[in-house]
Design an enzyme around this catalytic site. Structure first.
Site, PDB file in Angstrom:
ATOM      1  CB  ILE A  77      -0.828   0.326   1.616  1.00  9.32           C
ATOM      2  CG1 ILE A  77      -1.507   1.000   1.455  1.00  9.32           C
ATOM      3  CG2 ILE A  77      -0.379  -0.136   2.396  1.00  9.32           C
ATOM      4  CD1 ILE A  77      -3.003   0.967   2.197  1.00  9.32           C
ATOM      5  CB  CYS A  78       0.715   4.204   0.536  1.00  6.08           C
ATOM      6  SG  CYS A  78       1.867   5.648   0.370  1.00  6.08           S
ATOM      7  N   GLY A  79       3.517   3.974  -0.910  1.00  6.16           N
ATOM      8  CA  GLY A  79       4.504   4.465  -0.125  1.00  6.16           C
ATOM      9  C   GLY A  79       5.829   3.082  -0.693  1.00  6.16           C
ATOM     10  CB  THR A 127       2.731   0.722  -4.926  1.00  5.96           C
ATOM     11  OG1 THR A 127       2.517   2.531  -4.715  1.00  5.96           O
ATOM     12  CG2 THR A 127       1.603   0.523  -4.260  1.00  5.96           C
ATOM     13  CB  ALA A 143      -3.629  -0.101  -1.288  1.00  6.21           C
TER      14      ALA A 143
END
Length: 212
Positions: free
Chosen positions: A107-109, A111, A160
């Site tokens: 999720i977020c960073g 990715t 995500a």
């Protein structure tokens, strides 16, 4: 039983893990007689890390302790420190997870960390909006596979955005099969809308032992 490895690193975004770790650790809405899951925090060392919210976490184990199998799941949260080279080892471990069919959830960073290693170049994924991965990860080549949604599942990879934590949690729980389908839908609807009717619907799906 599934083993959930939660990678922890300095500046970890506490809220992104909140839904999924609390539900999996507590098991409060699990199916009757489900064996449950084992949740372990893991890092590159066993030194304490400090989350973005100021919480201190002491990892249960290090990367070398991870057992990779189809019943292993790796959760990679967002953080501002993913560009530190010492986190490359866990991304290589994520590559191993994906190659054997084990689940990786980022999720977020996190990715962007996957994108840096080419793990998003050839499979559907999402992140923090179109253009984000190009900005953060110059080597990223997965533009044609990008889907602009809060959370995207592609077989054993779930990615995500920073605002997709609830849907991300739902997709992870669904993969594990620890909830009845009606329990999961009511849980998701309640936390995404806040409407009391979904809470009562959720309670009705549970065995009596879970309501105490």
């Amino acid at each position: 039983m599934y083993t959930i490895y939660v990678y922890v690193l300095d500046t970890l975004a506490d809220w992104e893990l909140g839904y999924v770790t609390s539900e999996l650790n507590s098991g409060r809405f699990f199916k009757k007689d489900h064996p449950g899951v084992s949740l372990k925090t893991v890092s590159y060392s066993q030194r304490p890390i400090n989350t973005m919210g100021g919480m201190t976490v002491i990892p249960n184990c290090i990367i070398d302790d991870i057992v990779v199998s189809e019943t292993s799941i790796l959760l990679l949260p967002g953080a501002n420190t993913w560009n530190d080279p010492k986190h490359g080892a866990i991304i290589e471990k994520a590559r191993e997870f994906l190659s054997v069919g084990a689940m990786v959830c980022a999720i977020c960073g996190a990715t962007a960390a996957l994108a840096n290693f080419g793990l998003l170049d050839n499979r559907p994924h999402t992140s923090n909006g179109p253009g984000y991965l190009e900005m953060i990860s110059p080597s990223y080549k997965g533009q044609s596979f990008y889907i602009d949604k809060p959370s995207v599942r592609d077989n054993n990879l779930i990615t995500a955005s920073s605002t997709g934590a609830l849907l991300w949690a739902k997709q992870i729980i669904e993969h594990l099969g620890v909830y009845q389908s009606d329990t999961l839908e009511s849980w998701f609807e309640y936390f995404s809308t806040g409407e009391p009717k979904h809470f009562f619907a959720l309670m009705k799906t549970l065995p009596s032992s879970n309501k105490n």
